[in-house]
Design a protein around this motif. Structure first.
Motif, mmCIF file in Angstrom:
data_model
loop_
_atom_site.group_PDB
_atom_site.id
_atom_site.type_symbol
_atom_site.label_atom_id
_atom_site.label_comp_id
_atom_site.label_asym_id
_atom_site.label_seq_id
_atom_site.Cartn_x
_atom_site.Cartn_y
_atom_site.Cartn_z
ATOM 1 N N SER A 345 0.862 -1.183 0.000
ATOM 2 C CA SER A 345 0.000 0.000 0.000
ATOM 3 C C SER A 345 0.897 1.231 0.000
ATOM 4 C CB SER A 345 -0.915 -0.005 1.223
ATOM 5 O OG SER A 345 -1.757 1.122 1.225
ATOM 6 N N ASP A 354 -6.510 4.059 1.618
ATOM 7 C CA ASP A 354 -6.612 2.664 1.166
ATOM 8 C C ASP A 354 -6.278 1.737 2.334
ATOM 9 O OD1 ASP A 354 -7.087 3.740 -1.284
ATOM 10 O OD2 ASP A 354 -5.380 2.814 -2.292
ATOM 11 N N SER A 370 -9.725 -5.570 0.054
ATOM 12 C CA SER A 370 -9.102 -4.382 -0.537
ATOM 13 C C SER A 370 -10.153 -3.280 -0.530
ATOM 14 C CB SER A 370 -8.632 -4.656 -1.966
ATOM 15 O OG SER A 370 -8.057 -3.486 -2.543
ATOM 16 N N ASP A 372 -11.013 1.241 -0.457
ATOM 17 C CA ASP A 372 -10.559 2.596 -0.770
ATOM 18 C C ASP A 372 -11.596 3.579 -0.225
ATOM 19 O OD1 ASP A 372 -9.547 4.929 -1.755
ATOM 20 O OD2 ASP A 372 -9.699 4.387 -3.880
ATOM 21 N N THR A 423 -15.262 2.016 -1.244
ATOM 22 C CA THR A 423 -15.356 0.886 -2.165
ATOM 23 C C THR A 423 -14.598 -0.289 -1.540
ATOM 24 O OG1 THR A 423 -13.346 1.439 -3.422
ATOM 25 C CG2 THR A 423 -15.397 2.480 -4.122
ATOM 26 N N HIS A 442 -15.767 -1.405 -6.058
ATOM 27 C CA HIS A 442 -14.304 -1.373 -6.148
ATOM 28 C C HIS A 442 -13.873 -1.678 -7.588
ATOM 29 C CE1 HIS A 442 -10.660 -1.053 -3.778
ATOM 30 N NE2 HIS A 442 -10.151 -2.115 -4.364
ATOM 31 N N SER A 489 -6.505 -0.709 -6.102
ATOM 32 C CA SER A 489 -7.334 0.500 -5.978
ATOM 33 C C SER A 489 -7.196 1.336 -7.244
ATOM 34 C CB SER A 489 -6.902 1.329 -4.757
ATOM 35 O OG SER A 489 -5.585 1.822 -4.927
ATOM 36 N N ASP A 490 -8.116 2.283 -7.427
ATOM 37 C CA ASP A 490 -8.088 3.078 -8.657
ATOM 38 C C ASP A 490 -6.868 3.996 -8.725
ATOM 39 O OD1 ASP A 490 -8.770 4.932 -6.752
ATOM 40 O OD2 ASP A 490 -10.723 5.435 -7.601
ATOM 41 N N SER A 545 -2.928 0.840 -3.795
ATOM 42 C CA SER A 545 -2.802 -0.438 -3.088
ATOM 43 C C SER A 545 -2.911 -1.575 -4.102
ATOM 44 C CB SER A 545 -3.867 -0.583 -2.000
ATOM 45 O OG SER A 545 -5.163 -0.574 -2.556
#
Length: 554
Positions: A345, A354, A370, A372, A423, A442, A489-490, A545
């Motif tokens: 991360s 995150d 996972s 966010d 998310t 997510h 993650s985005d 992440s």
């Protein structure tokens, strides 16, 4: 108890004070106890950084005077002998632990009047060797206070004392502007500190005069003017001097010309006298203006220093928060057996929103998460840590995945009113290869088959905390030997390079395809290496992440 009661039957007495710069003054022991020290609330202020804030005091008991050490670092000396408490006799010499500092001589009797003064004697606030010499000595005392790096208030006390010496006024006040009001910061007379109530002129009248002034660095205040509160004519002030304190900016002449008189005014230096007129001759007005500007500079430097300390404290606290957040990550990930994982991360700030977790539920099942949190920084990090704690308790709560997501959703809606959401990709992997998962908004994880085929595990629910009536259902996937799941993650796909281009899902899939047959650790490291190469390690605006799971049945 007033000063007369405290003194009892002791005869009047005074101190002859010789400062390090050579200035000699005489101060009556009018207040009991008579405190001596570095802090501005003492009756005798020692402008020496080595002196304690409250170094010593003189008290009167049974018709005698005694000097007492108030727990100072360097001690109190009477006629060269260190003492904790000593009875004072006429002409006793008092020192404070350093020979190059202040020297005080105790004398019985009243302070000599002008007619009875001995040769060369210089009472407090009066001139030895002419007006200019007294002003010079006052400025030397101020320079010494500045050089000694004393506290802001102590430097401002020295500054007000210097202004009194320059003008010959009896009382001086330094007032700070707070919006449309003035608040007293420092009050001084020639004999010591003054309380805020000693300024009987209404601050509202001073503020009115400050607003109505026509010149940037000077103003006029007529004490005979009646204000809405009460008249000040009854104060019988013979002389009043007011000088604005302005915030001095550095820059071009055009910037200086753009100053606004009121917006750039930080306070006021006020002095008055009932006995005689203020002396503004022999450069006094220029010196007074310089002192007002110096006060503004001291206050501005103090403000900047406080901001720097605040930033340092914040950075220190964020570093601690970062260590705490790191400690919440899995200490060790499984690298052998039927289930393996690699994860990392990367916050865009000291702390991030995150969070990820990989934990064993029991011998035949693992959990992976996972998430966010919307937003960035400390607030997002706090919420992320809170949710991580909630999911840590999931195995012990013995609730289903659907119910756990429903509880988290209701909790966030109750606390944030839908203004903050998260998310989440939440899954379990069993030893038989069954993977059960919920994707609450997510980025779709990639199910990587050993043959290179990629399946996106698309969202089957909205982010938690977004809708009060949201429902979450569990989807299932069957893992085969060697299959991997890439959760991210985005912040990863939206990472930018120097040209502003996004890393994107296409580049991620290319790396995943190239390392489809590699281990989860190799795939994880390859993704981060490709990301670093693309961004050139440029600072990012979102947390990143990445978690890679691998199914390896015996």
């Amino acid at each position: 108890m007033d000063s007369e009661s405290a003194r009892g039957s002791a005869s009047p007495a005074f101190l002859t004070v010789k400062s390090p710069s050579g200035t000699e003054t005489r101060v009556a022991l009018a207040q009991m106890p008579f405190r001596i020290g570095r802090h501005a609330d003492n009756e005798l202020v020692l402008r020496d950084s080595r002196a304690s804030r409250h170094h010593a005091q003189i008290v009167a008991q049974g018709g005698q005077y005694f000097v007492e050490d108030l727990g100072s670092n360097y001690g109190v000396f009477v006629n060269g002998e260190r003492t904790q408490r000593a009875k004072l006799k006429n002409s006793d010499r008092i020192e404070f632990g350093f020979p190059d500092s202040y020297h005080v001589v105790f004398s019985l009797g009243v302070v000599p009047s002008r007619a009875k003064r001995a040769k060369g004697a210089t009472p407090a606030g009066e001139i030895a060797g002419g007006v200019n010499l007294a002003k010079l000595r006052a400025m030397l005392e101020l320079a010494r206070a500045l050089q000694a790096s004393l506290s802001t208030d102590e430097v401002l006390v020295a500054l007000v004392d210097a202004a009194l010496a320059v003008t010959g006024c009896e009382r001086g006040f330094l007032l700070m502007r707070r919006g449309d009001e003035l608040a007293i910061r420092i009050g001084r007379s020639k004999t010591g500190p003054l309380a805020s109530t000693d300024l009987r002129v209404p601050a509202s009248l001073l503020m009115r005069a400050l607003k109505q002034r026509k010149e940037f660095l000077s103003m006029e205040f007529d004490p005979s003017v009646e204000g809405p509160e009460r008249t000040v004519a009854d104060l019988e002030l013979r002389s009043v001097v007011c000088v604005p304190m302005v915030r001095v900016r550095t820059g071009s002449a055009q910037e200086t010309a753009a100053f606004h008189p009121l917006d750039d005014t930080v306070g006021l230096l006020y002095m008055d006298s009932r006995l005689h007129s203020a002396d503004l001759s022999s450069g006094g007005r220029e010196l007074l203006t310089t002192l007002a500007l110096e006060a503004s500079t001291v206050l501005e430097n103090a403000r900047l220093l406080e901001e720097q300390w605040a930033r340092q404290r914040m950075e220190h606290e964020l570093a601690i928060a970062r260590q705490i957040q790191i400690s919440l990550l899995p200490r060790a990930l499984p690298s052998t057996g039927w289930f393996r994982a690699a994860a990392s991360s990367i916050p865009c700030f000291e702390v991030g929103g995150d969070f990820l977790d990989v934990r064993q539920m029991h011998l035949l099942c693992w959990i992976a998460i996972s998430a966010d949190v919307s937003g960035k920084g400390v607030g997002a990090a706090l919420l992320a840590s809170l949710l991580q704690g909630v999911f840590l308790a999931a195995p012990f709560a013995k609730v289903s995945m659907e119910e756990m997501m429903d509880r988290v959703n209701r909790f966030l809606n109750e606390r944030t009113g839908g203004e903050q959401y998260v998310t989440i990709f939440y899954c379990t992997v069993e030893a038989n290869g069954l993977m059960r998962w919920i994707n609450a908004g997510h980025p779709p994880p990639l199910l990587v088959r050993t043959n290179g085929k990629l399946d996106a595990m698309a969202a089957n629910g909205v982010p938690v905390g977004m809708l009060d009536a949201a429902a979450y259902t569990v989807s299932e996937s069957k893992l085969e030997a060697g299959d991997k799941v890439v959760m991210y993650s985005d912040g990863l796909t939206e990472a930018r390079n120097a040209a502003g281009e996004f890393y994107g899902l296409k580049r991620l899939c290319a790396v995943v395809n190239a390392y489809a047959g590699a281990s989860c650790r190799q795939l994880h490291d390859a993704i981060l290496s490709a990301l670093d190469e693309f961004t050139g390690r440029a600072p990012q605006s979102d947390d990143i992440s990445l978690t890679v799971l691998e199914y390896r049945p015996e």
